[in-house]
Design an enzyme around this catalytic site. Structure first.
Site, PDB file in Angstrom:
ATOM      1  N   CYS A 114       0.808  -1.221   0.000  1.00 53.65           N
ATOM      2  CA  CYS A 114       0.000   0.000   0.000  1.00 53.65           C
ATOM      3  C   CYS A 114       0.844   1.275   0.000  1.00 53.65           C
ATOM      4  O   CYS A 114       0.360   2.342  -0.382  1.00 53.65           O
ATOM      5  CB  CYS A 114      -0.960   0.008   1.185  1.00 53.65           C
ATOM      6  SG  CYS A 114      -2.146  -1.350   1.156  1.00 53.65           S
ATOM      7  N   HIS A 250      -3.262   7.453   1.925  1.00 51.72           N
ATOM      8  CA  HIS A 250      -3.652   6.133   1.437  1.00 51.72           C
ATOM      9  C   HIS A 250      -5.081   5.860   1.897  1.00 51.72           C
ATOM     10  O   HIS A 250      -5.417   6.059   3.064  1.00 51.72           O
ATOM     11  CB  HIS A 250      -2.692   5.075   1.981  1.00 51.72           C
ATOM     12  CG  HIS A 250      -3.166   3.671   1.764  1.00 51.72           C
ATOM     13  ND1 HIS A 250      -3.620   3.227   0.545  1.00 51.72           N
ATOM     14  CD2 HIS A 250      -3.279   2.617   2.626  1.00 51.72           C
ATOM     15  CE1 HIS A 250      -3.978   1.955   0.659  1.00 51.72           C
ATOM     16  NE2 HIS A 250      -3.783   1.567   1.899  1.00 51.72           N
ATOM     17  N   ASN A 280     -10.028  -0.017  -0.507  1.00 50.96           N
ATOM     18  CA  ASN A 280      -8.571   0.037  -0.425  1.00 50.96           C
ATOM     19  C   ASN A 280      -7.996  -0.540  -1.715  1.00 50.96           C
ATOM     20  O   ASN A 280      -8.045  -1.745  -1.946  1.00 50.96           O
ATOM     21  CB  ASN A 280      -8.087  -0.760   0.783  1.00 50.96           C
ATOM     22  CG  ASN A 280      -6.587  -0.700   0.980  1.00 50.96           C
ATOM     23  OD1 ASN A 280      -5.844  -0.297   0.099  1.00 50.96           O
ATOM     24  ND2 ASN A 280      -6.123  -1.119   2.146  1.00 50.96           N
TER      25      ASN A 280
END
EC number: 2.3.1.180
Length: 323
Positions: A114, A250, A280
């Protein structure tokens, strides 16, 4: 005068299939309310069966090139952040290079889960600052739907697929915080925490594997480390939270985003949030959010933007740039 990596173009791509939270209710002990309350996610996009990570990356790259008014062969390098490349090798970045019809330069992947886009952006900045490249396409693209355990309600409802891209170009600055472009970078990792977020497959197992996560542990590390890395990057640039126009974090979990903004003393109206629509998307989440923020007319030239992310590894970092 110093050389700065300046944002010239931005673009993104999302697969056509939209999956609302309610779709999971038929197969899991979950609900729209349960997912929203714990993550802020309302829907996400899943790639079609024949759609690969490099396919999505190509679409996002084309959008960024169009935004910049440039042709593929005017780019020197492609850096693709992904944990879900089409194949073990060659790199998905070289597939993007071929797909764009780019016949010069070089391309490679970066894998920091990520946090991948932050690490890729840091690499692109270094290439430009040292004169190794003049224009670099930095892409984040993921097809996480292919590594999810559909019986695990704690993970499979959280992730989505998509791609985003920035086109960075060398420009001249005065060497101070008023310059446009990347002003500071802060990168970190700590391999001692690998067991709280990982995929249980690879060459050691002979299988692709599935994503595994200890959610509470990831949450705890994220809230602590994201604000710290953002402050560290701002300090390197000689700036503070009060100078920030936009925080683009993020997009993993709305509670993490809110907690990070609070620790940075930033109101939520100065935070770009897309997690409700995308879920996500790992390394794709920040460039997706940047592209959406620009398309909405929120991110404007000259504004100070801070991006920050944390992912498996653990790996985390932040970039301060003036748009």
């Amino acid at each position: 005068m110093v050389t700065r990596a300046i944002v010239r173009g931005v673009g993104h791509y999302l697969p056509a299939r939209v999956v609302e939270n309610a779709e999971f209710e038929a197969s899991l002990d979950t609900s729209d309310e349960w997912i929203r309350s714990r993550s802020g996610i309302e829907r996400r996009h899943f790639a079609a069966e024949t759609e690969t990570t490099s396919d999505m990356a190509i679409r996002a790259a084309r959008a960024a090139l169009a935004d910049a008014g440039l042709a593929p062969d005017e780019v020197d390098a492609i850096i693709l952040a992904t944990s879900t490349a089409d194949l073990t090798f060659p790199s998905a970045a070289t597939m993007v290079q071929a797909g764009l019809g780019m016949t010069r330069g070089f391309a490679f992947d970066v894998q920091a889960v990520c946090a991948g886009f932050v690490f890729a952006l840091a690499n692109a900045n270094a290439l430009i600052a040292t004169g190794m490249a003049r224009r670099v396409l930095v892409i984040g693209a993921e097809s996480f739907s292919r590594i999810l355990d559909w019986t695990d309600r704690g993970t499979c409802v959280l992730f989505g697929d998509g791609a985003g891209a920035l086109l960075l170009e060398a420009g001249q600055g005065e060497g101070n915080s008023d310059d446009r472009g990347v002003l500071a970078v802060d990168l970190n990792s700590d391999g001692r925490h690998r067991d709280i977020l990982y995929v249980d497959g690879g060459t050691s197992t002979g299988s692709t594997g599935y994503l595994r996560m200890l959610g509470k542990e990831v949450f705890r590390h994220a809230v602590e480390k994201l604000a710290d890395t953002a402050h560290a990057a701002l300090e390197k640039a000689g700036l503070t939270g009060a100078d920030v126009d936009w925080l683009v974090p993020h997009q993993a979990n709305l509670r993490i985003i809110k907690a990070t903004a609070q620790r940075m003393q930033l109101p939520m109206d100065r935070v770009i949030v897309t997690v409700q629509d995308h879920g996500n998307t790992s390394a794709a989440s920040i460039p997706l959010a940047l592209s959406v923020g620009k398309a909405q007319g929120r991110i404007q030239p000259g504004q100070l933007v801070v991006i920050e992310a944390i992912g498996g590894g653990l790996a985390w970092g932040a970039v301060v740039l003036r748009w």
